[in-house]
Design a protein around this motif. Structure first.
Motif, PDB file in Angstrom:
ATOM      1  N   HIS A  84      23.042 -26.826  -1.670  1.00 33.41           N
ATOM      2  CA  HIS A  84      22.566 -27.839  -1.519  1.00 33.41           C
ATOM      3  C   HIS A  84      23.865 -28.908  -2.141  1.00 33.41           C
ATOM      4  N   ILE A  85      25.170 -29.681  -2.044  1.00 31.80           N
ATOM      5  CA  ILE A  85      25.461 -29.686  -3.271  1.00 31.80           C
ATOM      6  C   ILE A  85      26.573 -31.087  -3.633  1.00 31.80           C
ATOM      7  N   ASP A  86      26.422 -32.006  -4.321  1.00 29.72           N
ATOM      8  CA  ASP A  86      26.378 -33.325  -5.125  1.00 29.72           C
ATOM      9  C   ASP A  86      27.576 -32.685  -5.397  1.00 29.72           C
ATOM     10  N   VAL A  87      29.094 -33.932  -4.610  1.00 29.64           N
ATOM     11  CA  VAL A  87      30.216 -33.881  -5.491  1.00 29.64           C
ATOM     12  C   VAL A  87      30.298 -35.275  -5.860  1.00 29.64           C
ATOM     13  N   MET A 136      26.305 -29.471 -19.431  1.00 26.61           N
ATOM     14  CA  MET A 136      26.432 -28.678 -17.947  1.00 26.61           C
ATOM     15  C   MET A 136      24.978 -27.777 -18.273  1.00 26.61           C
ATOM     16  N   SER A 137      24.360 -27.578 -17.053  1.00 24.17           N
ATOM     17  CA  SER A 137      22.776 -26.601 -16.920  1.00 24.17           C
ATOM     18  C   SER A 137      23.053 -25.529 -15.675  1.00 24.17           C
ATOM     19  N   CYS A 138      21.993 -24.903 -15.910  1.00 21.19           N
ATOM     20  CA  CYS A 138      21.766 -24.040 -14.823  1.00 21.19           C
ATOM     21  C   CYS A 138      20.101 -23.752 -15.186  1.00 21.19           C
ATOM     22  N   SER A 139      19.677 -23.697 -13.805  1.00 23.87           N
ATOM     23  CA  SER A 139      17.956 -23.258 -13.718  1.00 23.87           C
ATOM     24  C   SER A 139      17.853 -22.626 -13.007  1.00 23.87           C
ATOM     25  N   TYR A 140      17.771 -21.144 -12.762  1.00 20.37           N
ATOM     26  CA  TYR A 140      16.579 -20.462 -12.241  1.00 20.37           C
ATOM     27  C   TYR A 140      15.486 -20.313 -12.295  1.00 20.37           C
ATOM     28  N   PHE A 141      14.660 -21.139 -10.663  1.00 23.12           N
ATOM     29  CA  PHE A 141      12.664 -20.588 -10.619  1.00 23.12           C
ATOM     30  C   PHE A 141      12.673 -19.422  -9.380  1.00 23.12           C
ATOM     31  N   VAL A 142      11.720 -18.704 -10.086  1.00 22.90           N
ATOM     32  CA  VAL A 142      11.124 -17.994  -9.022  1.00 22.90           C
ATOM     33  C   VAL A 142       9.857 -18.490  -8.318  1.00 22.90           C
ATOM     34  N   VAL A 143       9.283 -18.891  -7.402  1.00 25.03           N
ATOM     35  CA  VAL A 143       8.388 -18.560  -7.406  1.00 25.03           C
ATOM     36  C   VAL A 143       7.385 -17.908  -5.923  1.00 25.03           C
ATOM     37  N   ARG A 144       5.918 -17.607  -6.852  1.00 22.63           N
ATOM     38  CA  ARG A 144       5.258 -16.223  -6.431  1.00 22.63           C
ATOM     39  C   ARG A 144       4.590 -17.003  -5.854  1.00 22.63           C
ATOM     40  N   ASN A 145       3.687 -16.150  -4.910  1.00 26.40           N
ATOM     41  CA  ASN A 145       2.348 -16.393  -4.268  1.00 26.40           C
ATOM     42  C   ASN A 145       1.248 -15.812  -5.053  1.00 26.40           C
ATOM     43  N   THR A 146       0.396 -16.679  -5.523  1.00 29.50           N
ATOM     44  CA  THR A 146      -0.936 -17.005  -6.360  1.00 29.50           C
ATOM     45  C   THR A 146      -2.209 -15.807  -5.948  1.00 29.50           C
ATOM     46  N   ILE A 147      -1.920 -15.755  -4.975  1.00 29.71           N
ATOM     47  CA  ILE A 147      -3.085 -15.196  -3.885  1.00 29.71           C
ATOM     48  C   ILE A 147      -2.734 -13.650  -3.989  1.00 29.71           C
ATOM     49  N   GLY A 148      -3.308 -12.159  -4.439  1.00 28.40           N
ATOM     50  CA  GLY A 148      -3.647 -11.509  -3.672  1.00 28.40           C
ATOM     51  C   GLY A 148      -2.807 -10.779  -4.773  1.00 28.40           C
ATOM     52  N   GLU A 203      13.205 -18.808  -3.820  1.00 31.51           N
ATOM     53  CA  GLU A 203      13.837 -18.651  -5.226  1.00 31.51           C
ATOM     54  C   GLU A 203      14.534 -19.603  -4.991  1.00 31.51           C
ATOM     55  N   GLU A 204      14.926 -19.838  -6.209  1.00 32.49           N
ATOM     56  CA  GLU A 204      15.786 -21.881  -6.363  1.00 32.49           C
ATOM     57  C   GLU A 204      16.601 -21.778  -8.331  1.00 32.49           C
ATOM     58  N   ILE A 205      18.200 -21.892  -7.407  1.00 35.31           N
ATOM     59  CA  ILE A 205      19.137 -21.982  -8.874  1.00 35.31           C
ATOM     60  C   ILE A 205      19.456 -23.395  -8.432  1.00 35.31           C
ATOM     61  N   LYS A 206      19.555 -23.968  -9.735  1.00 37.26           N
ATOM     62  CA  LYS A 206      19.862 -25.730  -9.382  1.00 37.26           C
ATOM     63  C   LYS A 206      21.196 -25.913 -11.252  1.00 37.26           C
ATOM     64  N   CYS A 207      21.735 -25.982 -10.715  1.00 32.17           N
ATOM     65  CA  CYS A 207      22.765 -25.884 -11.829  1.00 32.17           C
ATOM     66  C   CYS A 207      23.600 -27.288 -11.745  1.00 32.17           C
ATOM     67  N   LYS A 208      24.435 -28.000 -12.490  1.00 34.00           N
ATOM     68  CA  LYS A 208      25.326 -28.650 -12.687  1.00 34.00           C
ATOM     69  C   LYS A 208      26.198 -28.144 -13.141  1.00 34.00           C
ATOM     70  N   VAL A 266      29.953 -31.275 -10.947  1.00 32.48           N
ATOM     71  CA  VAL A 266      29.273 -30.308  -9.073  1.00 32.48           C
ATOM     72  C   VAL A 266      27.910 -30.384  -9.225  1.00 32.48           C
ATOM     73  N   GLU A 267      26.961 -30.629  -8.856  1.00 29.37           N
ATOM     74  CA  GLU A 267      25.182 -30.211  -9.464  1.00 29.37           C
ATOM     75  C   GLU A 267      25.309 -29.546  -7.341  1.00 29.37           C
ATOM     76  N   PHE A 268      24.251 -28.599  -7.442  1.00 32.57           N
ATOM     77  CA  PHE A 268      24.058 -27.675  -6.984  1.00 32.57           C
ATOM     78  C   PHE A 268      22.852 -26.799  -7.140  1.00 32.57           C
ATOM     79  N   THR A 269      22.125 -26.374  -5.229  1.00 31.21           N
ATOM     80  CA  THR A 269      20.475 -26.421  -5.464  1.00 31.21           C
ATOM     81  C   THR A 269      20.873 -24.438  -4.167  1.00 31.21           C
ATOM     82  N   ILE A 270      20.732 -23.656  -4.712  1.00 29.96           N
ATOM     83  CA  ILE A 270      20.413 -22.768  -4.098  1.00 29.96           C
ATOM     84  C   ILE A 270      18.914 -22.521  -3.791  1.00 29.96           C
TER      85      ILE A 270
END
Length: 139
Positions: free
Chosen positions: A81-84, A1-13, A21-26, A132-136
């Protein structure tokens, strides 16, 4: 079981802005079919729906497995996005992603499943490791 939460921000300014924002879980375990997870009960002469013990057990397991993504309350249009991975080929894919969206809402990963703008679902068979593996991600 694993879940990760990613936040990508701009690097300029400055200040840095959230651009994705992306969340990936199994989630380990067999997803119960939504159509079979409720039973009709009578309370004070009125019919009502109650969750089956299998559904309650899956929701609790889901809640703990979703971990760091819990309480993110995503409140913007998102892609799902979901893979069951089922133990056999007799299960329906659409019932599974409905259950997962409901569980995500209950765990407060998403604020409301009506923000789902796109669903990409795939079905696989894995007898030994149903999951279940999914990405939001932002739509």
């Amino acid at each position: 079981m694993s879940c990760s939460y990613f936040v990508v921000r701009n690097t300029i300014g400055w200040p840095k802005k959230l651009i994705m924002e992306e969340i990936k879980c199994k989630i380990i375990g067999t997803t119960p079919s939504k159509s079979n997870c409720y039973r009709i009960i009578t309370i004070n002469g009125h019919g009502s729906l109650a969750k089956t013990p299998a559904m309650k057990k899956y929701e609790e397991s889901f809640f703990w497995q979703v971990g760091s993504a819990r309480n993110k309350m995503i409140d913007f249009p998102f892609e799902f996005h979901i893979d069951v991975f089922y133990p056999s080929k007799r299960s329906d894919l659409d019932n599974s992603f409905k259950v997962v969206l409901d569980c995500l809402q209950k765990a407060k990963v998403i604020k409301n499943d009506n923000n789902c703008a796109l669903i990409h679902a795939r079905k696989f068979i894995d007898k030994e490791n149903p999951r279940v593996e999914f990405t939001i991600k932002k739509a």
